[in-house]
Scaffold this motif. Structure first.
Motif, PDB file in Angstrom:
ATOM      1  N   PRO A   1       0.815  -1.214   0.000  1.00  0.00           N
ATOM      2  CA  PRO A   1       0.000   0.000   0.000  1.00  0.00           C
ATOM      3  C   PRO A   1       0.848   1.264   0.000  1.00  0.00           C
ATOM      4  CG  PRO A   1      -0.016  -1.049   2.167  1.00  0.00           C
ATOM      5  CD  PRO A   1       0.646  -2.016   1.219  1.00  0.00           C
ATOM      6  N   ALA A   2       0.334   2.294  -0.646  1.00  0.00           N
ATOM      7  CA  ALA A   2       1.041   3.576  -0.687  1.00  0.00           C
ATOM      8  C   ALA A   2       1.027   4.216   0.692  1.00  0.00           C
ATOM      9  CB  ALA A   2       0.404   4.500  -1.706  1.00  0.00           C
ATOM     10  N   CYS A   3       2.116   4.898   1.015  1.00  0.00           N
ATOM     11  CA  CYS A   3       2.197   5.608   2.296  1.00  0.00           C
ATOM     12  C   CYS A   3       1.202   6.770   2.293  1.00  0.00           C
ATOM     13  CB  CYS A   3       3.605   6.148   2.518  1.00  0.00           C
ATOM     14  SG  CYS A   3       4.904   4.894   2.617  1.00  0.00           S
ATOM     15  N   THR A   4       0.588   6.984   3.418  1.00  0.00           N
ATOM     16  CA  THR A   4      -0.287   8.132   3.597  1.00  0.00           C
ATOM     17  C   THR A   4       0.315   9.050   4.663  1.00  0.00           C
ATOM     18  OG1 THR A   4      -1.604   7.098   5.357  1.00  0.00           O
ATOM     19  CG2 THR A   4      -2.271   6.660   3.070  1.00  0.00           C
ATOM     20  N   ALA A   5      -0.302  10.194   4.840  1.00  0.00           N
ATOM     21  CA  ALA A   5       0.185  11.144   5.832  1.00  0.00           C
ATOM     22  C   ALA A   5       0.115  10.552   7.246  1.00  0.00           C
ATOM     23  CB  ALA A   5      -0.629  12.433   5.761  1.00  0.00           C
ATOM     24  N   ALA A   6      -0.794   9.584   7.446  1.00  0.00           N
ATOM     25  CA  ALA A   6      -0.911   8.957   8.761  1.00  0.00           C
ATOM     26  C   ALA A   6       0.214   7.955   9.016  1.00  0.00           C
ATOM     27  CB  ALA A   6      -2.265   8.250   8.878  1.00  0.00           C
ATOM     28  N   ASP A   7       0.912   7.538   7.958  1.00  0.00           N
ATOM     29  CA  ASP A   7       1.963   6.520   8.096  1.00  0.00           C
ATOM     30  C   ASP A   7       3.343   7.108   8.367  1.00  0.00           C
ATOM     31  OD1 ASP A   7       0.171   4.406   7.528  1.00  0.00           O
ATOM     32  OD2 ASP A   7       0.420   4.744   5.369  1.00  0.00           O
ATOM     33  N   ILE A   8       3.566   8.362   8.004  1.00  0.00           N
ATOM     34  CA  ILE A   8       4.929   8.901   8.053  1.00  0.00           C
ATOM     35  C   ILE A   8       4.980  10.263   8.741  1.00  0.00           C
ATOM     36  CG2 ILE A   8       5.514   7.722   5.888  1.00  0.00           C
ATOM     37  CD1 ILE A   8       5.428  10.466   4.537  1.00  0.00           C
ATOM     38  N   THR A   9       6.177  10.646   9.137  1.00  0.00           N
ATOM     39  CA  THR A   9       6.455  12.012   9.586  1.00  0.00           C
ATOM     40  C   THR A   9       7.513  12.598   8.653  1.00  0.00           C
ATOM     41  OG1 THR A   9       8.162  11.243  11.119  1.00  0.00           O
ATOM     42  CG2 THR A   9       5.943  11.508  11.993  1.00  0.00           C
ATOM     43  N   VAL A  10       7.386  13.878   8.348  1.00  0.00           N
ATOM     44  CA  VAL A  10       8.320  14.550   7.445  1.00  0.00           C
ATOM     45  C   VAL A  10       9.025  15.666   8.207  1.00  0.00           C
ATOM     46  CG1 VAL A  10       8.603  15.820   5.285  1.00  0.00           C
ATOM     47  CG2 VAL A  10       6.863  14.027   5.447  1.00  0.00           C
ATOM     48  N   THR A  11      10.355  15.664   8.134  1.00  0.00           N
ATOM     49  CA  THR A  11      11.157  16.714   8.767  1.00  0.00           C
ATOM     50  C   THR A  11      12.105  17.306   7.732  1.00  0.00           C
ATOM     51  OG1 THR A  11      12.789  15.079   9.506  1.00  0.00           O
ATOM     52  CG2 THR A  11      11.037  15.659  11.058  1.00  0.00           C
ATOM     53  N   ALA A  12      12.632  18.485   8.014  1.00  0.00           N
ATOM     54  CA  ALA A  12      13.538  19.177   7.100  1.00  0.00           C
ATOM     55  C   ALA A  12      14.805  19.586   7.835  1.00  0.00           C
ATOM     56  CB  ALA A  12      12.866  20.411   6.503  1.00  0.00           C
ATOM     57  N   ALA A  13      15.941  19.482   7.130  1.00  0.00           N
ATOM     58  CA  ALA A  13      17.235  19.891   7.689  1.00  0.00           C
ATOM     59  C   ALA A  13      18.021  20.607   6.600  1.00  0.00           C
ATOM     60  CB  ALA A  13      18.007  18.675   8.195  1.00  0.00           C
ATOM     61  N   LYS A  14      18.866  21.545   7.018  1.00  0.00           N
ATOM     62  CA  LYS A  14      19.697  22.263   6.052  1.00  0.00           C
ATOM     63  C   LYS A  14      20.806  21.350   5.530  1.00  0.00           C
ATOM     64  CE  LYS A  14      18.952  26.844   8.114  1.00  0.00           C
ATOM     65  NZ  LYS A  14      19.591  28.000   8.780  1.00  0.00           N
ATOM     66  N   GLN A  15      21.147  21.538   4.264  1.00  0.00           N
ATOM     67  CA  GLN A  15      22.259  20.790   3.677  1.00  0.00           C
ATOM     68  C   GLN A  15      23.379  21.771   3.329  1.00  0.00           C
ATOM     69  OE1 GLN A  15      22.245  19.468  -0.402  1.00  0.00           O
ATOM     70  NE2 GLN A  15      22.794  17.387   0.200  1.00  0.00           N
ATOM     71  N   ASP A  16      24.578  21.466   3.825  1.00  0.00           N
ATOM     72  CA  ASP A  16      25.757  22.297   3.530  1.00  0.00           C
ATOM     73  C   ASP A  16      25.531  23.752   3.972  1.00  0.00           C
ATOM     74  OD1 ASP A  16      26.851  19.993   2.418  1.00  0.00           O
ATOM     75  OD2 ASP A  16      26.069  20.464   0.422  1.00  0.00           O
ATOM     76  N   GLY A  17      26.192  24.665   3.253  1.00  0.00           N
ATOM     77  CA  GLY A  17      26.010  26.090   3.502  1.00  0.00           C
ATOM     78  C   GLY A  17      26.932  26.624   4.596  1.00  0.00           C
ATOM     79  N   PRO A  18      26.845  27.935   4.980  1.00  0.00           N
ATOM     80  CA  PRO A  18      25.974  28.863   4.246  1.00  0.00           C
ATOM     81  C   PRO A  18      26.579  29.276   2.901  1.00  0.00           C
ATOM     82  CG  PRO A  18      27.165  29.998   6.004  1.00  0.00           C
ATOM     83  CD  PRO A  18      27.577  28.566   6.085  1.00  0.00           C
ATOM     84  N   PRO A  19      25.818  29.808   1.958  1.00  0.00           N
ATOM     85  CA  PRO A  19      24.378  30.020   2.085  1.00  0.00           C
ATOM     86  C   PRO A  19      23.609  28.694   1.998  1.00  0.00           C
ATOM     87  CG  PRO A  19      25.069  30.500  -0.144  1.00  0.00           C
ATOM     88  CD  PRO A  19      26.323  30.201   0.612  1.00  0.00           C
ATOM     89  N   TYR A  20      22.491  28.644   2.669  1.00  0.00           N
ATOM     90  CA  TYR A  20      21.700  27.409   2.701  1.00  0.00           C
ATOM     91  C   TYR A  20      20.724  27.401   1.529  1.00  0.00           C
ATOM     92  CZ  TYR A  20      23.696  27.060   7.333  1.00  0.00           C
ATOM     93  OH  TYR A  20      24.585  26.985   8.380  1.00  0.00           O
ATOM     94  N   THR A  21      21.138  26.750   0.457  1.00  0.00           N
ATOM     95  CA  THR A  21      20.327  26.727  -0.764  1.00  0.00           C
ATOM     96  C   THR A  21      19.473  25.460  -0.873  1.00  0.00           C
ATOM     97  OG1 THR A  21      22.127  25.687  -2.005  1.00  0.00           O
ATOM     98  CG2 THR A  21      22.017  28.106  -2.015  1.00  0.00           C
ATOM     99  N   HIS A  22      19.819  24.438  -0.106  1.00  0.00           N
ATOM    100  CA  HIS A  22      19.103  23.161  -0.201  1.00  0.00           C
ATOM    101  C   HIS A  22      18.692  22.648   1.179  1.00  0.00           C
ATOM    102  CE1 HIS A  22      21.072  23.295  -4.122  1.00  0.00           C
ATOM    103  NE2 HIS A  22      20.287  22.312  -4.531  1.00  0.00           N
ATOM    104  N   LEU A  23      17.562  21.979   1.205  1.00  0.00           N
ATOM    105  CA  LEU A  23      17.100  21.273   2.397  1.00  0.00           C
ATOM    106  C   LEU A  23      16.986  19.786   2.075  1.00  0.00           C
ATOM    107  CD1 LEU A  23      14.157  23.564   3.618  1.00  0.00           C
ATOM    108  CD2 LEU A  23      16.583  23.693   4.245  1.00  0.00           C
ATOM    109  N   VAL A  24      17.166  18.980   3.086  1.00  0.00           N
ATOM    110  CA  VAL A  24      16.930  17.543   2.959  1.00  0.00           C
ATOM    111  C   VAL A  24      15.639  17.211   3.686  1.00  0.00           C
ATOM    112  CG1 VAL A  24      17.764  15.223   3.495  1.00  0.00           C
ATOM    113  CG2 VAL A  24      19.383  17.000   2.807  1.00  0.00           C
TER     114      VAL A  24
END
Length: 214
Positions: free
Chosen positions: A77-100
């Motif tokens: 089955p496809a993952c739904t919003a109830a199945d997962i948590t999503v977080t964000a972190a900075k990649q490299d930088g500065p300047p911080y141009t990308h997030l993971v």
């Protein structure tokens, strides 16, 4: 004299008939002998046909196995919003141009995470961030319970002349599920984002640093 000749002639005729009869019998035996090899050939052909059928069944079995394996991944089955948590972190930088972005399966079952996250960075900019096709993985991403997947999000070019706006949180939706997931931007002051420069990568089972430069 005539009677003797006639008798002799009859005996000779009888002898000839007997000889012909013996010859015919021998010929019949020979014919039967020569008829045996075709029976052997037929048996060989049957054996070959059986071997061919067995080989065909084996090949079909292998194909079926491959097909079954494919069905196993696509039937997850496809993952739904109830199945997962999503977080964000900075990649490299500065300047911080990308997030993971990290999506972790917090359910007790496996689920399939198709495509890429649909991201909207600003309330004033309601269009989804475009996806980068080259980042698409070769196989579907299936997450077991507790497993993570990753997606790279470009938020700007890091220049001072961009139309950057501060972003403290943004929205993410999964393919096939319209439920909005609110993701907090990393850092105490959030991030600076330019929607005109933003790009998003596909979900991948590993963090591929440098593999999806965009």
């Amino acid at each position: 004299m005539t009677a003797l000749f006639t008798r002799s002639t009859m005996l000779a005729v009888a002898g000839t008939a007997l000889a012909l009869s013996l010859t015919a019998c021998q010929s019949g035996k020979d014919d039967n002998a020569t008829a045996t090899p075709p029976t052997s050939v037929t048996a060989t052909a049957t054996t070959d046909a059986s071997a061919s059928a067995a080989s065909s069944e084996s090949a079909d079995s292998g194909t079926s196995g491959s097909s079954t394996g494919q069905q196993t991944s696509t039937s997850t089955p496809a993952c739904t919003a109830a199945d997962i948590t999503v977080t964000a972190a900075k990649q490299d930088g500065p300047p911080y141009t990308h997030l993971v972005l990290t999506a972790k399966n917090t359910s007790t079952h496996s689920c399939r995470l198709p495509g890429f996250p649909h991201v909207q960075l600003l309330e004033s900019h309601k269009q989804d961030v475009p996806a980068v096709a080259k980042s698409k993985p070769a196989a579907p991403v299936v997450l077991t319970a507790g497993a993570p997947a990753y997606a790279l999000l470009k938020v700007s070019n890091g220049g001072t002349d961009e139309d950057n706006e501060p972003v403290s949180a943004f929205s993410v939706t999964l393919q096939g599920d319209p439920t909005v997931i609110a993701v907090t931007a990393p850092g105490p002051d959030g991030i600076a984002a330019d929607p005109a420069q933003a790009l998003i990568g596909y979900w991948t089972p590993e963090l591929r640093n440098g593999a999806d430069d965009f």
